[in-house]
Design a protein around this motif. Structure first.
Motif, short mmCIF file in Angstrom:
data_model
loop_
_atom_site.label_atom_id
_atom_site.label_comp_id
_atom_site.label_asym_id
_atom_site.label_seq_id
_atom_site.Cartn_x
_atom_site.Cartn_y
_atom_site.Cartn_z
N ASP A 119 58.98 -47.47 -4.98
CA ASP A 119 60.11 -48.34 -4.62
C ASP A 119 60.60 -48.09 -3.19
O ASP A 119 61.60 -48.64 -2.79
CB ASP A 119 61.25 -48.17 -5.61
CG ASP A 119 61.75 -46.74 -5.69
OD1 ASP A 119 61.21 -45.88 -4.98
OD2 ASP A 119 62.66 -46.48 -6.48
N ASP A 120 59.88 -47.25 -2.44
CA ASP A 120 60.20 -46.97 -1.04
C ASP A 120 61.60 -46.41 -0.85
O ASP A 120 62.22 -46.59 0.19
CB ASP A 120 59.99 -48.22 -0.18
CG ASP A 120 59.59 -47.88 1.25
OD1 ASP A 120 59.02 -46.80 1.46
OD2 ASP A 120 59.85 -48.70 2.14
N LYS A 121 62.10 -45.70 -1.86
CA LYS A 121 63.43 -45.12 -1.82
C LYS A 121 63.32 -43.64 -1.44
O LYS A 121 62.43 -42.95 -1.93
CB LYS A 121 64.05 -45.27 -3.20
CG LYS A 121 65.51 -45.00 -3.27
CD LYS A 121 65.99 -45.32 -4.68
CE LYS A 121 67.48 -45.29 -4.75
NZ LYS A 121 67.96 -45.56 -6.11
N GLU A 122 64.21 -43.16 -0.58
CA GLU A 122 64.21 -41.75 -0.22
C GLU A 122 64.85 -40.92 -1.32
O GLU A 122 65.92 -41.25 -1.82
CB GLU A 122 64.97 -41.52 1.09
CG GLU A 122 64.24 -41.98 2.31
CD GLU A 122 64.91 -41.52 3.58
OE1 GLU A 122 66.12 -41.18 3.56
OE2 GLU A 122 64.24 -41.51 4.62
N ARG A 123 64.17 -39.84 -1.70
CA ARG A 123 64.68 -38.93 -2.72
C ARG A 123 64.61 -37.50 -2.19
O ARG A 123 63.70 -37.16 -1.43
CB ARG A 123 63.87 -39.04 -4.00
CG ARG A 123 64.06 -40.36 -4.69
CD ARG A 123 63.33 -40.38 -6.03
NE ARG A 123 63.69 -41.56 -6.76
CZ ARG A 123 63.11 -42.75 -6.60
NH1 ARG A 123 62.17 -42.90 -5.70
NH2 ARG A 123 63.49 -43.78 -7.32
N GLU A 124 65.55 -36.67 -2.63
CA GLU A 124 65.60 -35.29 -2.18
C GLU A 124 64.88 -34.38 -3.16
O GLU A 124 65.04 -34.51 -4.38
CB GLU A 124 67.05 -34.83 -2.04
CG GLU A 124 67.80 -35.56 -0.96
CD GLU A 124 69.23 -35.08 -0.82
OE1 GLU A 124 69.68 -34.21 -1.61
OE2 GLU A 124 69.92 -35.58 0.07
N TYR A 125 64.10 -33.45 -2.61
CA TYR A 125 63.35 -32.49 -3.41
C TYR A 125 63.57 -31.09 -2.86
O TYR A 125 63.86 -30.90 -1.68
CB TYR A 125 61.85 -32.82 -3.39
CG TYR A 125 61.52 -34.02 -4.22
CD1 TYR A 125 61.08 -33.90 -5.52
CD2 TYR A 125 61.69 -35.30 -3.71
CE1 TYR A 125 60.80 -35.01 -6.30
CE2 TYR A 125 61.41 -36.42 -4.47
CZ TYR A 125 60.97 -36.27 -5.77
OH TYR A 125 60.72 -37.37 -6.53
N ILE A 126 63.42 -30.11 -3.73
CA ILE A 126 63.51 -28.70 -3.36
C ILE A 126 62.09 -28.18 -3.24
O ILE A 126 61.27 -28.41 -4.13
CB ILE A 126 64.28 -27.91 -4.43
CG1 ILE A 126 65.70 -28.45 -4.56
CG2 ILE A 126 64.29 -26.44 -4.11
CD1 ILE A 126 66.43 -27.94 -5.79
N VAL A 127 61.79 -27.48 -2.17
CA VAL A 127 60.47 -26.89 -1.99
C VAL A 127 60.43 -25.57 -2.76
O VAL A 127 61.17 -24.64 -2.46
CB VAL A 127 60.15 -26.66 -0.50
CG1 VAL A 127 58.80 -25.98 -0.34
CG2 VAL A 127 60.18 -27.97 0.25
N VAL A 128 59.57 -25.52 -3.78
CA VAL A 128 59.44 -24.31 -4.60
C VAL A 128 58.49 -23.33 -3.93
O VAL A 128 58.75 -22.13 -3.89
CB VAL A 128 58.94 -24.67 -6.02
CG1 VAL A 128 58.72 -23.44 -6.85
CG2 VAL A 128 59.91 -25.61 -6.70
N SER A 129 57.37 -23.85 -3.40
CA SER A 129 56.43 -22.98 -2.70
C SER A 129 55.62 -23.80 -1.70
O SER A 129 55.51 -25.02 -1.82
CB SER A 129 55.50 -22.27 -3.67
OG SER A 129 54.62 -23.20 -4.27
#
Length: 144
Positions: A119-129
């Protein structure tokens, strides 16, 4: 004389505007491929309830139900690095299409990801490794 001052003010304002535009935070996107999604343990949820008799008598008789919480964890591969990422919003995570190309940028302590095919939407993610790719030879730094 006034015309000369106006030119100087216009030039100064133009240079100030150009400096502000150049100092703007650049958000160039990198490209990567979403290889897979795994469900990983990310905690335990406890639900406890006290009985009516336990409340009146003052006993600690309480029943607890524990349930293991699972979180989505994606593997995002770029030309040099493999990232393992989790959605920052655990309550409403979006399901991403595996095998598709994603664009991302790293901003402060989070990875901002968008998938054009979804859907070309920006989402936030946490970098685990993060790990360097094993199938790509390491580039040697040039010491000139």
């Amino acid at each position: 004389m006034i015309h000369m001052y106006m030119k100087r003010y216009a030039l100064a304002a133009g240079l100030l505007f150009a400096g502000v535009c150049a100092a703007k935070d650049r958000s160039d996107y990198q490209k990567g491929t979403l290889l897979r999604m795994d469900s990983t343990s990310c905690g335990v949820q406890e639900k406890g309830s006290k009985s009516f008799a336990g409340e009146i008598l003052g006993t600690d008789g309480q029943s607890k139900k524990t349930q293991e919480m699972l979180c989505q964890e994606y593997v995002l591969q770029t030309d040099r690095v493999v990232y393992r990422i989790r959605p920052k919003d655990d309550k409403h995570p979006a399901l991403l299409p595996i095998g598709e190309t994603a664009q991302f940028r790293i901003h402060k302590d989070k990875l901002i990801l968008k998938v054009a095919e979804a859907d070309d939407k920006e989402r936030e993610y946490i970098v685990v490794s993060m790990a360097p790719r094993q199938d790509v030879p390491a580039q040697v730094a040039n010491k000139n």
